[in-house]
Design a protein around this motif. Structure first.
Motif, mmCIF file in Angstrom:
data_model
loop_
_atom_site.group_PDB
_atom_site.id
_atom_site.type_symbol
_atom_site.label_atom_id
_atom_site.label_comp_id
_atom_site.label_asym_id
_atom_site.label_seq_id
_atom_site.Cartn_x
_atom_site.Cartn_y
_atom_site.Cartn_z
ATOM 1 N N SER A 1 3.527 9.154 4.228
ATOM 2 C CA SER A 1 3.517 10.375 3.435
ATOM 3 C C SER A 1 2.847 10.119 2.110
ATOM 4 C CB SER A 1 4.958 10.846 3.187
ATOM 5 O OG SER A 1 4.969 11.914 2.281
ATOM 6 N N SER A 2 1.962 11.017 1.718
ATOM 7 C CA SER A 2 1.275 10.861 0.444
ATOM 8 C C SER A 2 1.993 11.579 -0.663
ATOM 9 C CB SER A 2 -0.146 11.435 0.554
ATOM 10 O OG SER A 2 -0.081 12.819 0.831
ATOM 11 N N GLN A 3 3.149 12.179 -0.377
ATOM 12 C CA GLN A 3 3.845 12.949 -1.384
ATOM 13 C C GLN A 3 4.982 12.153 -1.982
ATOM 14 O OE1 GLN A 3 2.747 15.991 -2.428
ATOM 15 N NE2 GLN A 3 1.044 15.481 -1.097
ATOM 16 N N GLY A 4 5.018 12.059 -3.278
ATOM 17 C CA GLY A 4 6.117 11.425 -3.978
ATOM 18 C C GLY A 4 7.202 12.434 -4.261
ATOM 19 N N PRO A 5 8.224 12.055 -5.044
ATOM 20 C CA PRO A 5 9.360 12.926 -5.279
ATOM 21 C C PRO A 5 9.016 14.188 -6.035
ATOM 22 C CG PRO A 5 9.438 10.946 -6.638
ATOM 23 C CD PRO A 5 8.364 10.748 -5.643
ATOM 24 N N ALA A 6 7.949 14.174 -6.811
ATOM 25 C CA ALA A 6 7.579 15.361 -7.583
ATOM 26 C C ALA A 6 6.382 16.062 -6.978
ATOM 27 C CB ALA A 6 7.287 14.981 -9.033
ATOM 28 N N GLY A 7 6.045 15.716 -5.741
ATOM 29 C CA GLY A 7 4.911 16.350 -5.086
ATOM 30 C C GLY A 7 3.612 15.629 -5.328
ATOM 31 N N GLY A 8 3.610 14.555 -6.155
ATOM 32 C CA GLY A 8 2.395 13.798 -6.394
ATOM 33 C C GLY A 8 2.249 12.722 -5.348
ATOM 34 N N LEU A 9 1.232 11.881 -5.504
ATOM 35 C CA LEU A 9 1.019 10.827 -4.532
ATOM 36 C C LEU A 9 2.105 9.783 -4.654
ATOM 37 C CD1 LEU A 9 -2.820 10.405 -4.820
ATOM 38 C CD2 LEU A 9 -1.560 11.467 -2.974
ATOM 39 N N LYS B 1 -4.206 22.690 -13.901
ATOM 40 C CA LYS B 1 -3.719 22.214 -12.616
ATOM 41 C C LYS B 1 -2.306 21.703 -12.815
ATOM 42 C CE LYS B 1 -4.791 18.877 -8.932
ATOM 43 N NZ LYS B 1 -5.709 17.787 -8.533
ATOM 44 N N VAL B 2 -1.375 22.171 -12.002
ATOM 45 C CA VAL B 2 0.024 21.791 -12.125
ATOM 46 C C VAL B 2 0.389 20.841 -10.992
ATOM 47 C CG1 VAL B 2 2.406 22.605 -12.223
ATOM 48 C CG2 VAL B 2 0.573 24.002 -13.197
ATOM 49 N N GLU B 3 0.907 19.670 -11.356
ATOM 50 C CA GLU B 3 1.362 18.687 -10.379
ATOM 51 C C GLU B 3 2.747 18.218 -10.800
ATOM 52 O OE1 GLU B 3 -1.330 15.497 -9.872
ATOM 53 O OE2 GLU B 3 -2.978 16.735 -9.127
ATOM 54 N N GLY B 4 3.774 18.721 -10.123
ATOM 55 C CA GLY B 4 5.137 18.363 -10.509
ATOM 56 C C GLY B 4 5.430 18.864 -11.907
ATOM 57 N N GLU B 5 5.848 17.963 -12.794
ATOM 58 C CA GLU B 5 6.136 18.343 -14.166
ATOM 59 C C GLU B 5 4.907 18.196 -15.076
ATOM 60 O OE1 GLU B 5 8.743 15.861 -16.372
ATOM 61 O OE2 GLU B 5 8.068 14.002 -15.427
ATOM 62 N N ASN B 6 3.765 17.832 -14.512
ATOM 63 C CA ASN B 6 2.556 17.632 -15.300
ATOM 64 C C ASN B 6 1.632 18.849 -15.207
ATOM 65 O OD1 ASN B 6 3.207 14.889 -16.002
ATOM 66 N ND2 ASN B 6 2.636 14.318 -13.919
ATOM 67 N N VAL C 1 -0.040 17.669 -20.156
ATOM 68 C CA VAL C 1 1.164 18.149 -20.829
ATOM 69 C C VAL C 1 2.355 17.885 -19.911
ATOM 70 C CG1 VAL C 1 2.298 20.101 -21.929
ATOM 71 C CG2 VAL C 1 -0.202 19.962 -21.917
ATOM 72 N N ARG C 2 3.407 17.289 -20.461
ATOM 73 C CA ARG C 2 4.598 16.987 -19.675
ATOM 74 C C ARG C 2 5.840 17.441 -20.449
ATOM 75 N NH1 ARG C 2 5.011 10.930 -17.885
ATOM 76 N NH2 ARG C 2 3.391 11.631 -16.440
#
Length: 525
Positions: free
Chosen positions: A425-433, A458-463, A475-476
């Motif tokens: 799986s390429s998804q980490g806990p926050a939806g990132g790699l 672009k929104v990736e998890g909390e970033n 921005v985090r």
């Protein structure tokens, strides 16, 4: 024995009430001035000779015992355990389950702390539970966390992902004694698995532990590194489970990337990983490139190996020998050049930030084959400043002429692994790699064209990521602002290899102005 810090001992002596501990042992106390008195349970006492001083949190027997001390001394005498065992009991909220017996035992063989695994557990489960126990021990051990910080390995995500642990010799306190049937069975199995020695001592006592898992999640190898330097003569600093080396550390990287950084030691591999280079694995020392690692390279279609062995005579010779073998199998090899006498960890600690220094070393890696390096598509090299901030490989194009140009190594990956193997799986806990492996997408994409008026994000998890011209912003922490009175965020501005990172409240004008001023200087605007 792993030493308990003075501050921890003082905390226990201060926070655990001697009055409550004595009363929980079945002793009735009554007021006598500023102190409390009662019958001492450690001798045949008929006239109260036990004095408890709540203000000082101390006790003393004025009768036949003629002894006393702190809460630790009370537990040692009442339970018949060692100093360290008493400390561990108090750390875990120990409360006596019964009154002190009429004749206190000198040495107890009854387990007073819960065993971390079931007696019926299979060997595979037993090994995993030991690793889990060491992992939880590390997270509550200041000395082990301090050692990791000293080695530049402070990432909580890294500690969790690789289940790093610490053996401080407290596992034995939770096991039944060897003179009992359950204790003989469990301790015998731990000895057979390699976690305990015939003497009864823990094999990895005093060591940071790094487990290696196979593709089914089973523990197949454990590396231990002593965290203290004041060892007795002849004590090895590096330990493994008995027997031949097994397993491939961070095997997920081989599935996801056709280019692998190969280190000499696990600490060096963790150094690369913590700096943002996730396509990394390791040998088990200069002579520890196993047949299993080689077969994993072939199975997963590894095309390029960046050998990051130590820059000493042994490391150079091992790198040359290994390169000849890999080149003969059609795997391109490049040598990562550290300063003479240094390994990856020492170099990263000496030249900071580590992400940039390791990136420079990778870009300067030398081709180890004959003739010109093989031509291949122009690669993309990670920008570690963003790797560290985002937790995945984010890159920019490099120009020709360097080792990472048209004819040198770079951190490359593929969209699907070659050869058989489990899906990763390429998804980490926050939806990132997943930080365990290199990106399954290209390591990064070229910079997008200039922004439009509304500055797309672009929104990736909390970033939240934004690009404005040649500048990039991350921005985090936006989600943590629950009211209208503040807008506190962690903001990073980057331009090429330069970046500025700070935490500020965007609702406060002087904080915005201060960030803009410093960032402009850092980015050369």
């Amino acid at each position: 024995m792993a030493r308990v810090s003075d501050s921890e001992l003082e905390r226990i002596k201060r926070e655990v009430s001697i009055e409550r501990l004595v009363e929980a042992s079945g002793v009735q106390l009554r007021r006598h001035g500023a102190d409390l008195i009662g019958l001492c349970p450690f001798h045949d006492d008929h006239s109260p000779s036990l004095v408890v001083s709540p203000q000082k949190n101390l006790w003393h027997c004025l009768g036949a015992c003629r002894t006393g001390g702190s809460v630790i001394d009370w537990v040692m005498k009442a339970e018949g355990v060692s100093f360290r065992h008493a400390v561990e009991l108090l750390r875990n909220g120990h409360s006596p389950l019964a009154a002190v017996p009429a004749r206190p035992v000198k040495q107890s063989t009854v387990t007073k702390l819960p065993c971390p695994f079931e007696r019926e557990a299979e060997d595979e489960e037993l090994a995993c539970r030991v690793i889990d126990f060491y992992h939880e021990t590390l997270k509550s051990s200041p000395e082990a966390l301090e050692y990791l910080a000293k080695r530049g390995l402070e990432s909580p995500d890294m500690i969790e992902r690789f289940r790093l642990g610490y053996s401080n010799r407290t596992l034995g306190y939770r096991l039944p004694a060897k003179n009992r049937q359950a204790g003989e069975e469990i301790r015998g199995r731990l000895e057979r698995l390699g976690f305990q020695r015939p003497s009864g001592h823990e094999h990895f006592a005093g060591s940071l532990t790094i487990p290696i898992f196979d593709e089914q999640g089973r523990v197949v190898e454990v590396y231990g590194r002593k965290i203290h330097e004041n060892l007795r003569a002849g004590t090895p600093k590096h330990l493994y489970l008995p027997g031949p080396h097994r397993g491939v550390w961070n095997w997920e990287a081989l599935v996801a990337s056709d280019e692998i950084i190969l280190c000499e030691a696990l600490i060096d591999a963790l150094t690369f990983w913590a700096a943002g280079f996730r396509n990394v694995t390791t040998s088990y020392g200069v002579e520890g490139f196993t047949e299993e690692i080689f077969k994993a390279f072939k199975k997963h279609g590894t095309k390029r190996v960046l050998i990051a062995y130590d820059r000493d005579q042994a490391g150079e010779q091992a790198a040359q020998t290994l390169a000849q073998r890999l080149l003969a199998e059609g795997i391109d090899c490049f040598r990562v050049q550290f300063p003479h006498g240094m390994d990856a960890n020492a170099y990263a600690l000496s030249v900071k930030p580590a992400a940039k220094s390791l990136e420079v070393a990778i870009r300067g890696a030398l081709w180890m084959g004959n003739g010109q390096p093989p031509a291949r598509p122009r690669p993309i090299v990670p920008t570690p400043s963003e790797n560290a901030a985002k937790g995945k490989n984010e890159t920019e194009e490099t120009g020709p002429g360097s080792a990472s140009g048209a004819e040198g190594p770079a951190s490359a990956s593929r969209s699907s692994p070659q050869g058989p193997g489990p899906a990763v799986s390429s998804q980490g806990p926050a939806g990132g790699l997943s930080p365990l492996a290199a990106s399954v997408e290209p390591a990064a994409t070229p910079l997008p064209p200039g922004p439009v008026a509304d500055v797309p994000c672009k929104v990736e998890g909390e970033n939240v990521f934004m690009v404005v011209g040649d500048r990039r912003y991350r921005v985090r922490g936006l989600a943590k602002n629950l009211g209208y009175g503040q807008l506190k965020v962690n903001l990073m501005a980057s331009r090429r290899d330069d970046f500025h990172l700070d935490t500020l409240d965007l609702c406060v004008a002087n904080q915005r102005q201060a960030f803009a001023k410093v960032a402009a200087g850092e980015l050369g605007l």
